[in-house]
Design an enzyme around this catalytic site. Structure first.
Site, PDB file in Angstrom:
ATOM      1  N   TYR A 250       0.733  -1.089  -0.057  1.00 39.15           N
ATOM      2  CA  TYR A 250      -0.033  -0.052   0.055  1.00 39.15           C
ATOM      3  C   TYR A 250       0.970   1.353  -0.081  1.00 39.15           C
ATOM      4  CZ  TYR A 250      -4.435  -2.024   0.823  1.00 39.15           C
ATOM      5  OH  TYR A 250      -5.643  -2.902   0.484  1.00 39.15           O
ATOM      6  N   LYS A 299       3.402 -15.376   3.300  1.00 38.52           N
ATOM      7  CA  LYS A 299       3.557 -16.198   1.916  1.00 38.52           C
ATOM      8  C   LYS A 299       5.175 -16.370   1.964  1.00 38.52           C
ATOM      9  CE  LYS A 299       2.167 -18.191  -2.109  1.00 38.52           C
ATOM     10  NZ  LYS A 299       1.355 -19.195  -2.054  1.00 38.52           N
ATOM     11  N   ASP A 331      -2.795 -18.717   1.025  1.00 33.31           N
ATOM     12  CA  ASP A 331      -3.848 -19.175   0.308  1.00 33.31           C
ATOM     13  C   ASP A 331      -4.385 -20.304   1.150  1.00 33.31           C
ATOM     14  OD1 ASP A 331      -1.185 -20.369   0.443  1.00 33.31           O
ATOM     15  OD2 ASP A 331      -1.192 -21.026  -1.706  1.00 33.31           O
ATOM     16  N   ASP A 355      -6.173  -7.037   4.089  1.00 36.01           N
ATOM     17  CA  ASP A 355      -7.426  -6.516   3.335  1.00 36.01           C
ATOM     18  C   ASP A 355      -8.444  -7.519   2.497  1.00 36.01           C
ATOM     19  OD1 ASP A 355      -8.803  -4.534   2.067  1.00 36.01           O
ATOM     20  OD2 ASP A 355      -7.885  -4.886   0.100  1.00 36.01           O
ATOM     21  N   ASP A 359     -11.839  -9.035   4.301  1.00 39.22           N
ATOM     22  CA  ASP A 359     -13.230  -9.067   3.462  1.00 39.22           C
ATOM     23  C   ASP A 359     -14.079 -10.504   3.442  1.00 39.22           C
ATOM     24  OD1 ASP A 359     -13.434  -6.502   2.897  1.00 39.22           O
ATOM     25  OD2 ASP A 359     -13.834  -6.711   0.783  1.00 39.22           O
TER      26      ASP A 359
HETATM   27  C1  IPM Z   1     -10.451  -1.393   3.721  1.00 37.97           C
HETATM   28  C2  IPM Z   1     -10.599  -0.737   2.293  1.00 37.97           C
HETATM   29  C3  IPM Z   1      -9.230   0.116   1.790  1.00 37.97           C
HETATM   30  C4  IPM Z   1      -8.262  -0.811   1.967  1.00 37.97           C
HETATM   31  C5  IPM Z   1      -9.630   0.761   0.810  1.00 37.97           C
HETATM   32  C6  IPM Z   1     -10.783   1.654   0.524  1.00 37.97           C
HETATM   33  C7  IPM Z   1      -8.254   1.771   0.154  1.00 37.97           C
HETATM   34  O1  IPM Z   1     -10.574  -1.823   1.514  1.00 37.97           O
HETATM   35  O2  IPM Z   1     -10.127  -0.735   4.572  1.00 37.97           O
HETATM   36  O3  IPM Z   1     -10.165  -2.589   3.615  1.00 37.97           O
HETATM   37  O4  IPM Z   1      -7.731  -1.412   0.811  1.00 37.97           O
HETATM   38  O5  IPM Z   1      -7.521  -0.931   2.886  1.00 37.97           O
HETATM   39 MG    MG Z   2     -10.671  -3.909   2.416  1.00 37.63          MG
END
Ligand code: IPM
Ligand code: MG
Length: 465
Positions: A250, A299, A331, A355, A359
């Protein structure tokens, strides 16, 4: 419940030109001894004056410094009333620092995200905070900051220096999720460094928020919404993703250039041992308060940065003999999260993996609109926001689930203000509202009562005890 309440709702206490405290409502039990603590100019004498005035009516006493308190016997003190307990006033003053609610962006989300609607989600969190403050006798003041799309619309950039400074001056920042519809929003016509997401990254870096905590919990009440097989869901899970947030891909150098006539893009992935060590320590600290297990995800079969990650995590683990450490390739971890999420306690990982895995972890709870997150630096400061991204498709409809933002506010009380009781009160209220069958549309199921964003906020307020 305290015996007496002191209301100072007509005053605002300032410090260094900044308003810190509005509408104080302090509860004191009879016999409680209280010392006001705070920096010069933080408003101690204004508070004392106001309390003294009110005490006259009920016959209490105010002592202005430690010496006069110590001169009194306990019996004498307990038949009178001094002003607020030491610890409590500390809390009071901390809470009275500003909480900055950013995120009034023109987007919204199903998941407790932002904008015209989202604005509403942050509003619901503030409503619940205000109610909690009222019940527990605290006071919170808010400063509205623009970030992301809302800031682009006004300032042309997603984060200004001034906003960053205001955020730094605050005790904590509460916000909704950011991001509009990339297909239709004009923000996405801008170069990448000027888009809403860039503001979030600058904020994380600028505030040194290296530790991102993303809990993924399967609520008993919502097991039906879990997309996993019933036998997996029935086992339940409660895990914490500890994501490194200010390093890695990032924040590495990136470029797109033509090399020998071929367009070539480059993103650099760098971690130094200090960055790894500090996040690893946080991960182990959190594990000590939970089930004492850390799964470090990397990884290491391919990446140098992951091999260093593994080495440093192992060194840190030596200081935490009670914590079980295991390493897992990313993975495999992605697979294990859907196969057997109950095996995880703390998942410690770098920025990009975190990240993605967060999710995934939130999705398997079936209720991403319920999940909070905290981003912390090495002070008490934190940025609190829902775990899920924005959902522009339901913006402005009054149906978004505010619970993730409300639970983020609870995390804020816990981590930045040390108000555990108050955080518990919010979490319990959310659980009780669910138990009594109230649902927003994203978590609706048969036989339950569907309510909107504002009603959910109101319901949770009703249940705050
Ligand atoms: C998160 C989001 C952010 C990230 C984006 C909006 C830049 O996906 O907070 O997980 O990738 O960190
Ligand atoms: Mg995210």
């Amino acid at each position: 419940m305290a015996d007496y309440y002191f209301k100072m709702d007509d005053m605002a206490v300032g410090y260094q030109g900044k308003t810190l405290i509005h509408d104080i409502n302090i509860g004191i039990d009879k016999g409680e001894i209280v010392t006001l603590i705070g920096p010069n100019g933080s408003g101690k004498s204004t508070i004392l004056k106001s309390i003294t005035k009110q005490l006259k009516l009920i016959g209490g006493k105010v002592f202005f410094d430690d010496t006069s308190l110590q001169e009194m016997s306990y019996k004498e003190l307990s038949s009178n009333m001094a002003v607020v307990l030491t610890e409590r006033i500390k809390t009071e003053l901390m809470t009275c620092h500003e909480i900055v609610a950013t995120g009034r962006y023109p987007y919204t989300g199903r998941l407790g995200i932002l904008t015209p609607e989202d604005e509403q989600i942050v509003d619901e969190a503030m409503k619940v905070l205000d109610q909690t403050a009222k019940v527990y006798g605290h006071s919170i003041s808010y400063t509205q900051l623009l970030m992301g799309g809302a800031s682009i619309d006004v300032n042309g950039v997603p984060l200004t220096e001034e906003t960053l400074q205001l955020a730094k001056d605050s005790d904590a920042v509460l916000m909704g999720s950011i991001g509009g519809d990339a297909k239709t929003s004009p923000w996405y016509q801008l170069e990448p460094s000027k888009r809403p997401e860039a503001g979030l990254l600058q904020l994380r870096k600028g505030l040194n928020l290296f530790a991102n905590l993303r809990p993924a919990v399967l609520y008993d009440e919502l097991k039906g919404a879990c997309p996993l097989k019933k036998e997996i869901a029935d086992r339940g899970f409660d895990l914490m993703i500890m994501r490194e947030l200010t390093g890695g891909l990032y924040f590495g150098k990136r470029s797109t250039e033509e090399i020998d006539g071929v367009l070539t893009a480059k993103d650099e992935l760098t971690y130094n041992e200090n960055e790894i060590r500090r996040i690893a320590k946080r991960g182990f600290d959190i594990a000590m308060k939970r089930n004492k297990k850390v799964t470090s995800v990397d990884k290491a079969n391919v990446l140098d940065s992951s091999r260093l990650w593994r080495k440093v995590v192992e060194e840190v683990a030596k200081d935490y003999p009670e914590v079980t450490l295991e390493h897992m390739l990313v993975d495999n971890c992605a697979m294990q999260l859907v196969k057997d999420p109950a095996q995880f306690d703390v998942v410690l990982t770098e920025n990009m993996f975190g990240d993605i895995l967060s999710d995934e972890a939130s999705m398997v709870t079936g209720s991403i609109g319920m999940l909070a997150s905290a981003s912390l630096n090495d002070t008490k400061f934190g940025l609190y926001e829902p775990s899920g991204g924005s959902a522009p498709d339901i913006a402005g409809k009054g149906i978004a689930n505010p619970i993730a933002t409300i639970l983020s506010a609870a995390m804020m009380l816990r981590f930045s203000f040390d108000l555990d009781k108050e955080a518990d009160a919010i979490e319990n209220a959310v659980a009780a509202v669910l138990k009594d069958g109230y649902r927003t549309i994203d978590i609706m199921s048969e036989g339950k009562e569907q309510i909107g964003t504002a009603q959910m906020g109101d319901k949770i307020c009703e249940y705050i005890k």
